[in-house]
Scaffold this active site. Structure first.
Site, PDB file in Angstrom:
ATOM      1  N   LYS A 107       0.921  -1.083  -0.025  1.00 51.07           N
ATOM      2  CA  LYS A 107       0.136   0.040   0.097  1.00 51.07           C
ATOM      3  C   LYS A 107       0.793   1.231  -0.239  1.00 51.07           C
ATOM      4  CE  LYS A 107      -3.662  -2.459   2.017  1.00 51.07           C
ATOM      5  NZ  LYS A 107      -4.464  -3.332   3.018  1.00 51.07           N
ATOM      6  N   GLN A 116      -4.924  -2.269   9.275  1.00 51.76           N
ATOM      7  CA  GLN A 116      -5.094  -3.543   8.658  1.00 51.76           C
ATOM      8  C   GLN A 116      -5.521  -4.463   9.450  1.00 51.76           C
ATOM      9  OE1 GLN A 116      -3.315  -3.917   5.324  1.00 51.76           O
ATOM     10  NE2 GLN A 116      -4.471  -6.104   5.650  1.00 51.76           N
ATOM     11  N   ASP A 166     -10.892   3.114   3.554  1.00 52.32           N
ATOM     12  CA  ASP A 166     -11.327   1.532   3.273  1.00 52.32           C
ATOM     13  C   ASP A 166     -12.621   1.329   3.096  1.00 52.32           C
ATOM     14  OD1 ASP A 166      -9.796  -0.658   2.801  1.00 52.32           O
ATOM     15  OD2 ASP A 166      -9.689  -1.246   5.006  1.00 52.32           O
TER      16      ASP A 166
END
Ligand code: NAD
Length: 287
Positions: free
Chosen positions: A52, A96, A119
């Site tokens: 990422k 995460q 997200d």
């Protein structure tokens, strides 16, 4: 059969972000910034987080990895998120998953500010999606919609089956397809006679997390097959999906391979979301 090449589509998405990021930088004196929080030493998660960061850099965005020790308390993790929520130089926050067992993912998803939810998985973002007024969409299903749009595959009026009902993939996928005027059925691990549903569908999105579970006989001839699953299969650890892709040639109308299908779209969409949140904060989306 048309192979839906997510790698190419992701490349195109990233290319559109480069001038957007440059223009944001020019107007704001800094690039859009993503903060990624990772707890513990899980090696797969560390690879995802590193990828990422590299993806951000490739389009000119900046990112910070906040690595917290595995024994971090919920209070300490919450405090970190609150700090990032109030930091004006942070545009997107991503925690995460999975978290170590003693930490509560739901608490995290309630805490991340919706205006920084890169997200698209917080309760607020999911609520907006359910209400038909999404801010940012969850990355993987949004990536699927981008692939379909890219190849000119309209889902309007189609009979669609989504296999899987997770909060990350199945449920938001079904909502997005419904919003795009498909007629959607959600199947899951307790569905009786799964193939009676998938065989009747014009488009099937498979997100069951079971390696090579479905093949040609589970689909109607001429159907579109989107495979979200990703697994390491066999002794040599080759990547595969939930679908036996090799059986689809000459049967399906179109399908995503694994690797190179849905996977690359997830990170590309994360970058898109972060850029959009930064622009939104800077007032660039106001009419
Ligand atoms: P999950 O385990 O949270 O959910 C799986 C869902 O599939 C559940 O709702 C379950 O009811 C359903 N299911 C399980 N077995 C089934 C069966 N035999 N028949 C019908 N339904 C069944 O998984 P998830 O997080 O939604 O991920 C699904 C897959 O997608 C995994 O392989 C995951 O690695 C992959 N994934 C890929 C990406 C990507 O970027 N490509 C992103 C997220 C997830």
């Amino acid at each position: 059969m048309l192979i839906l090449n997510g790698k190419d589509v992701a490349k195109e998405v990233r290319a559109t972000l480069v001038p957007r990021v440059a223009s944001f930088k020019e107007k704001n004196g800094r690039a859009p910034h993503l903060s990624v929080v990772i707890v513990g030493e899980d090696s797969a998660s560390q690879v995802y987080v590193k990828n990422k960061k590299l993806a951000c850099e490739a389009v000119g965005m900046t990112s910070t990895i906040h690595a917290l020790p595995v024994q971090v308390s919920q209070q300490e993790l919450n405090e970190k998120i609150r700090k990032l929520n109030s930091d004006p130089l942070v545009d997107g926050i991503l925690v995460q998953f999975p978290l170590p067992k003693h930490l509560c993912a739901e608490e995290v998803l309630k805490l991340i500010s919706e205006s920084k939810d890169a997200d698209g998985l917080t309760y607020m973002s999911m609520g907006h999606l359910l209400a038909g007024n999404p801010l940012v969409n969850p990355c993987t299903p949004a990536g699927v919609m981008t692939i379909l749009r890219h190849y000119g595959l309209s889902v309007e009026g189609l009979k669609v089956v989504v296999v899987g009902r997770s909060n990350i993939v199945g449920k938001p996928m079904a909502l997005m397809l419904n919003a795009a005027n498909a007629t959607v059925t959600i199947c899951h691990s307790k569905t009786v006679n799964l193939s009676s549903y998938t065989r009747a569908a014009d488009l099937v999105v498979v997100a069951a997390g079971k390696a090579r579970m479905l093949g040609k006989e589970d689909f109607k001839q001429g159907a579109i097959i989107i495979d979200v699953g990703i697994h390491r299969d066999g002794p040599n650890g080759k990547l595969c999906g939930d679908v036996r892709f090799e059986e689809l040639q000459g049967w399906a109308k179109a399908a995503t391979p694994v690797p190179g299908g849905v996977g690359p779209m997830t990170i590309a969409t994360l970058l898109q979301n972060t850029c959009w949140l930064a622009e939104q904060k800077a007032g660039l989306h106001k009419t």
